[in-house]
Design a protein around this motif. Structure first.
Motif, short mmCIF file in Angstrom:
data_model
loop_
_atom_site.label_atom_id
_atom_site.label_comp_id
_atom_site.label_asym_id
_atom_site.label_seq_id
_atom_site.Cartn_x
_atom_site.Cartn_y
_atom_site.Cartn_z
N TYR A 1 1.02 -1.25 0.03
CA TYR A 1 -0.04 0.10 -0.06
C TYR A 1 0.87 1.15 0.17
CZ TYR A 1 -4.10 -3.02 1.35
OH TYR A 1 -4.86 -3.88 1.43
N HIS A 2 2.00 1.10 0.82
CA HIS A 2 2.81 2.34 0.90
C HIS A 2 3.51 2.46 -0.39
CE1 HIS A 2 2.48 3.62 5.09
NE2 HIS A 2 2.38 2.38 5.22
N SER A 3 4.06 1.48 -0.97
CA SER A 3 4.97 1.41 -2.22
C SER A 3 4.27 2.00 -3.29
CB SER A 3 5.63 0.30 -2.28
OG SER A 3 4.64 -0.85 -2.78
N THR A 4 2.87 1.66 -3.44
CA THR A 4 2.16 2.11 -4.54
C THR A 4 1.26 3.48 -4.39
OG1 THR A 4 0.06 0.93 -3.79
CG2 THR A 4 1.61 -0.49 -5.14
N GLY A 5 1.66 3.94 -3.06
CA GLY A 5 0.99 5.41 -2.83
C GLY A 5 -0.35 5.50 -2.39
N ASP A 6 -0.87 4.26 -1.95
CA ASP A 6 -2.50 4.10 -1.57
C ASP A 6 -2.47 4.72 -0.36
OD1 ASP A 6 -4.80 3.47 -1.22
OD2 ASP A 6 -4.56 0.97 -1.85
N ALA A 7 -2.60 5.95 -0.20
CA ALA A 7 -2.91 6.59 1.14
C ALA A 7 -3.89 6.27 1.71
CB ALA A 7 -2.70 7.95 0.95
N LYS A 8 -5.08 5.95 0.88
CA LYS A 8 -6.20 5.32 1.68
C LYS A 8 -6.20 4.08 2.57
CE LYS A 8 -10.96 3.93 0.26
NZ LYS A 8 -11.90 3.61 -0.79
N ARG A 9 -5.33 3.33 2.06
CA ARG A 9 -5.39 2.03 2.90
C ARG A 9 -3.83 1.81 3.71
NH1 ARG A 9 -7.32 0.62 -2.14
NH2 ARG A 9 -9.57 -0.49 -2.07
N ALA A 10 -2.95 2.70 3.32
CA ALA A 10 -1.81 2.70 3.91
C ALA A 10 -1.88 3.42 5.20
CB ALA A 10 -0.74 3.42 3.08
N THR A 11 -2.44 2.81 6.44
CA THR A 11 -2.85 3.66 7.49
C THR A 11 -1.79 3.31 8.83
OG1 THR A 11 -4.37 1.50 8.31
CG2 THR A 11 -5.11 3.45 7.16
N ILE A 12 -0.93 2.65 8.53
CA ILE A 12 0.28 1.99 9.55
C ILE A 12 1.56 2.37 9.11
CG2 ILE A 12 1.34 0.09 10.98
CD1 ILE A 12 -1.58 -1.40 10.59
N SER A 13 2.33 3.21 9.98
CA SER A 13 3.60 3.54 9.49
C SER A 13 4.65 2.48 8.96
CB SER A 13 4.44 4.45 10.73
OG SER A 13 4.74 3.45 11.61
N ILE A 14 5.50 2.85 8.16
CA ILE A 14 6.45 1.89 7.62
C ILE A 14 7.27 1.27 8.64
CG2 ILE A 14 8.49 1.46 6.24
CD1 ILE A 14 7.02 3.27 4.21
N ASP A 15 7.55 2.07 9.76
CA ASP A 15 8.60 1.68 10.85
C ASP A 15 7.78 0.86 11.75
OD1 ASP A 15 10.63 3.48 10.07
OD2 ASP A 15 10.23 4.99 11.19
N SER A 16 6.94 0.86 11.95
CA SER A 16 5.84 0.07 12.57
C SER A 16 5.82 -1.29 12.02
CB SER A 16 4.46 0.58 13.02
OG SER A 16 4.50 1.60 13.88
N LEU A 17 5.56 -1.34 10.83
CA LEU A 17 5.56 -2.50 9.91
C LEU A 17 6.76 -3.23 10.02
CD1 LEU A 17 3.23 -1.13 7.01
CD2 LEU A 17 2.56 -2.86 8.85
N ASN A 18 7.58 -2.53 9.74
CA ASN A 18 9.24 -3.23 9.62
C ASN A 18 9.35 -3.84 11.28
OD1 ASN A 18 9.64 -2.75 7.08
ND2 ASN A 18 10.68 -0.91 7.51
N ALA A 19 9.12 -3.05 12.19
CA ALA A 19 9.31 -3.69 13.38
C ALA A 19 8.53 -4.91 14.12
CB ALA A 19 9.31 -2.20 14.57
N TYR A 20 7.35 -4.85 13.31
CA TYR A 20 6.42 -5.83 13.50
C TYR A 20 7.07 -7.16 12.84
CZ TYR A 20 1.95 -8.64 13.71
OH TYR A 20 1.28 -9.64 13.99
N ALA A 21 7.23 -7.13 11.53
CA ALA A 21 7.71 -8.00 10.87
C ALA A 21 8.96 -8.59 11.29
CB ALA A 21 8.24 -7.56 9.49
N ILE A 22 9.92 -7.76 12.10
CA ILE A 22 11.11 -8.59 12.82
C ILE A 22 10.81 -9.44 13.97
CG2 ILE A 22 13.24 -8.03 13.97
CD1 ILE A 22 13.41 -5.56 12.05
#
Length: 195
Positions: A145-166
């Motif tokens: 969602y973030h990489s395609t610029g979909d601001a409507k669906r990209a509601t969680i920060s990239i940093d939070s997503l990366n930390a969660y993935a780790i």
């Protein structure tokens, strides 16, 4: 003269508690040779009353209690998924038990079910690993969602997503070749602001 007596199953020796009556017309013994002439023990829950102590003519002299588990299900101690309905009186057959397993990872040891903790923990780790894979797939969708610029669906920060993935990758690890849960289960981020 009226004589009361009891009969019993010739195979199981279980007493029929319904007394039989015989009106004796003569002094000759007209009772069946196997008739029980004493009152049997009273019926008791979980017990069957059987005849015992036979005299030399084969006539029972008394009664006793034996276990009665008929209608219950016994589990094989060597093949725990195998069950049979008990259709006999007396003790449960060797290699069978009425005790229920508490988990699918229980083994019969010294007369009781014992949970194999290592198998249980490995199974739980496997279940959690599948859940973490599902969560990592969710993270991938969120990052797209973030990489395609979909601001409507990209509601969680990239940093939070990366930390969660780790955290998801670190939650179940292979230690000495065994899947093991490490630490606390990660919680999916729910932030509404993103960068």
């Amino acid at each position: 003269m009226i004589a009361n007596y009891y009969t019993y199953d010739q195979t199981t020796l279980e007493v029929d508690h319904q007394p039989k009556k015989l009106i004796r017309q003569s002094k000759m013994d007209e009772l069946p040779a196997s008739a029980l002439l004493v009152d049997p023990l009273e019926p008791e829950k979980g017990k069957a009353v059987v005849v015992c102590e036979f005299d030399k003519t084969g006539r029972p002299q008394s009664t006793k209690y034996v276990d009665d588990h008929r209608g219950k299900y016994a589990c094989s101690t060597s093949h725990p998924y195998r069950k049979e309905k008990v259709d006999y009186i007396g003790e449960i057959k060797e290699g069978w038990t009425l005790k229920e397993r508490s988990t699918d990872f229980d083994e019969w040891i010294d007369g009781d079910w014992v949970t194999d903790k290592s198998k249980l923990n490995e199974h739980l780790a496997s279940v959690e690993q599948h859940e973490m894979i599902s969560e990592l797939n969710w993270v991938d969708v969120q990052l797209k969602y973030h990489s395609t610029g979909d601001a409507k669906r990209a509601t969680i920060s990239i940093d939070s997503l990366n930390a969660y993935a780790i955290k998801c990758r670190d939650y179940v690890q292979s230690i000495d070749g065994v899947s093991t849960i490490v630490g606390d289960k990660p919680v999916r981020p729910t932030e509404q602001n993103h960068t």
